[in-house]
Design an enzyme around this catalytic site. Sequence first.
Site, PDB file in Angstrom:
ATOM      1  N   LEU A 162      52.473  63.130  -2.116  1.00  0.00           N
ATOM      2  CA  LEU A 162      51.091  62.954  -2.585  1.00  0.00           C
ATOM      3  C   LEU A 162      50.946  63.119  -4.090  1.00  0.00           C
ATOM      4  O   LEU A 162      50.021  62.589  -4.685  1.00  0.00           O
ATOM      5  CB  LEU A 162      50.174  63.962  -1.884  1.00  0.00           C
ATOM      6  N   GLY A 163      51.875  63.873  -4.694  1.00  0.00           N
ATOM      7  CA  GLY A 163      51.757  64.051  -6.133  1.00  0.00           C
ATOM      8  C   GLY A 163      52.773  65.024  -6.661  1.00  0.00           C
ATOM      9  O   GLY A 163      53.451  65.719  -5.899  1.00  0.00           O
TER      10      GLY A 163
ATOM     11  N   GLU B  52      47.599  69.519  -8.388  1.00  0.00           N
ATOM     12  CA  GLU B  52      48.624  69.105  -9.358  1.00  0.00           C
ATOM     13  C   GLU B  52      48.235  69.494 -10.779  1.00  0.00           C
ATOM     14  O   GLU B  52      49.088  69.873 -11.582  1.00  0.00           O
ATOM     15  CB  GLU B  52      48.874  67.594  -9.271  1.00  0.00           C
TER      16      GLU B  52
ATOM     17  N   THR C 281      46.141  87.005  -6.210  1.00  0.00           N
ATOM     18  CA  THR C 281      46.425  86.175  -5.038  1.00  0.00           C
ATOM     19  C   THR C 281      47.320  86.987  -4.111  1.00  0.00           C
ATOM     20  O   THR C 281      48.371  87.457  -4.539  1.00  0.00           O
ATOM     21  CB  THR C 281      47.161  84.876  -5.440  1.00  0.00           C
TER      22      THR C 281
ATOM     23  N   ASP D  77      42.809  69.705   2.689  1.00  0.00           N
ATOM     24  CA  ASP D  77      41.723  69.633   1.689  1.00  0.00           C
ATOM     25  C   ASP D  77      40.444  70.289   2.208  1.00  0.00           C
ATOM     26  O   ASP D  77      39.637  70.802   1.439  1.00  0.00           O
ATOM     27  CB  ASP D  77      41.373  68.163   1.364  1.00  0.00           C
TER      28      ASP D  77
HETATM   29 CA    CA Z   1      50.168  86.813  -6.094  1.00  0.00          CA
HETATM   30 ZN    ZN Z   2      52.355  71.928  -5.612  1.00  0.00          ZN
END
Ligand code: CA
Ligand code: ZN
Length: 433
Positions: A192-193, A245, A273, A311
Amino acid sequence: MTLRLFFVLLIVPYYRTIAQIQRCATSEVVRYIQLSDPDYVRRVDEVYTQARALAEKQLASRNEDDTIFHIRCVFHVVYAANKPQENIPDSVIYSQIEVLNEDYRRLNADTSKTREVFLPVAADTKIQFELATEDPNGQPTNGITRQTGNGGFFGFNPIQDNVKSNSTGGRDPWPTDRYLNIWVCNLFAGILGYAFPPSNAPGWPANASVDSARQGVVLHYQVVGRNNPNPIDPAVARGRSATHEIGHYLGLRHIWGDTTGCNKFDGDGIPDTPKQADAHQQNCDTTDNTCADSPTDFPDMLENYMDYSDDRCLNMFTLGQKEIMRAILRTSRRGIAYTTLSTTVKNAEADFTRFTVSPNPAGDIAWVNITLPKHENTCQVRVTDTAGREVASCLYTGQPLAIPTYSLPAGIYHIQAVSHTKNQTIRMIVNPR
Ligand SMILES: [Ca+2]
Ligand SMILES: [Zn+2]
Ligand SMILES: [Ca+2]
């Protein structure tokens, strides 16, 4: 050091495919370059280390940074002559720009789906995107180029990176230090990219990076925009491959850190994260919690744009990711964006009691005088040209401020003064001499 370890570990192929869709080939292309150019890894590491230091400083300062980065984009649509569907219409590219601006400014409709536990770190990155209005020769443009190309029977190949050069059937970039180049084409094997992380370390001479002509983002033509007439799969039809991306292009790594398991360093190098054992493949299962975090154990952040989720489950960047991208925009990607100050102010009474620029039209010097609001000692003053490019920026501290206008080309300039509670812009004219 850990970042180097990251790339060594990358040699182990990590990805699975989603229904024959490969979400992103960025790690593969980076790994491939490493084989022929061992110094590439060192440069990427160095840039990332510097970005992390800058990001940590900004996070620690607790001062909200009101600068908005506006990234100039050019889309190169490269299509096979006998496959007109690859020549996607302008409207699909406009839709892509809209998606990027929603996702990066946290204006996307599905922010409401971000789980409560992640709301404290969900970020408006204050990064925006627009199609270039001026081409490299200074001529007006709509920021979209089109040409027929030839990627071969299977489409263009990320490892050969052949879409980025006329000589290999693709299209040469516009100067990669001034534009974000986004190539749109048929990509090999349902990829996809992909994108290259920044490798131009700050302070290096221009074009010191061996691969400056390859910097940018490549997207499969069937994942661009959310009005794509031929989406490759409903799972990836909301234009978020570009969001992902461009995250790489601005320095971000996959949220799970590209190696499987929990017993690894901090994964993507970003504290806010949570740890994650592997990519989520088209999976929106919010009960997933693959790794223990300390002191608080969070569920997997599968709504993060740097995961491989559908998505339809993606909806956020974190504050840590935001600061990495902004640090990159201040250093190795400095030329691709212009900046303005946020026009959102905390007080409805936006104008200063007094804000003057004189003389106006300006002579060799223009003087700025501002009456600062009570309890405020400074304000930021920025001068931009009509294209939004910053030509001067300084701190007003209560004394008359001299703006040297003798070196400015004739034209109209905006002088913007911003304090905690005020935000006002004055037009200044510089006449031809
Ligand atoms: Ca992290
Ligand atoms: Zn990636
Ligand atoms: Ca966890």
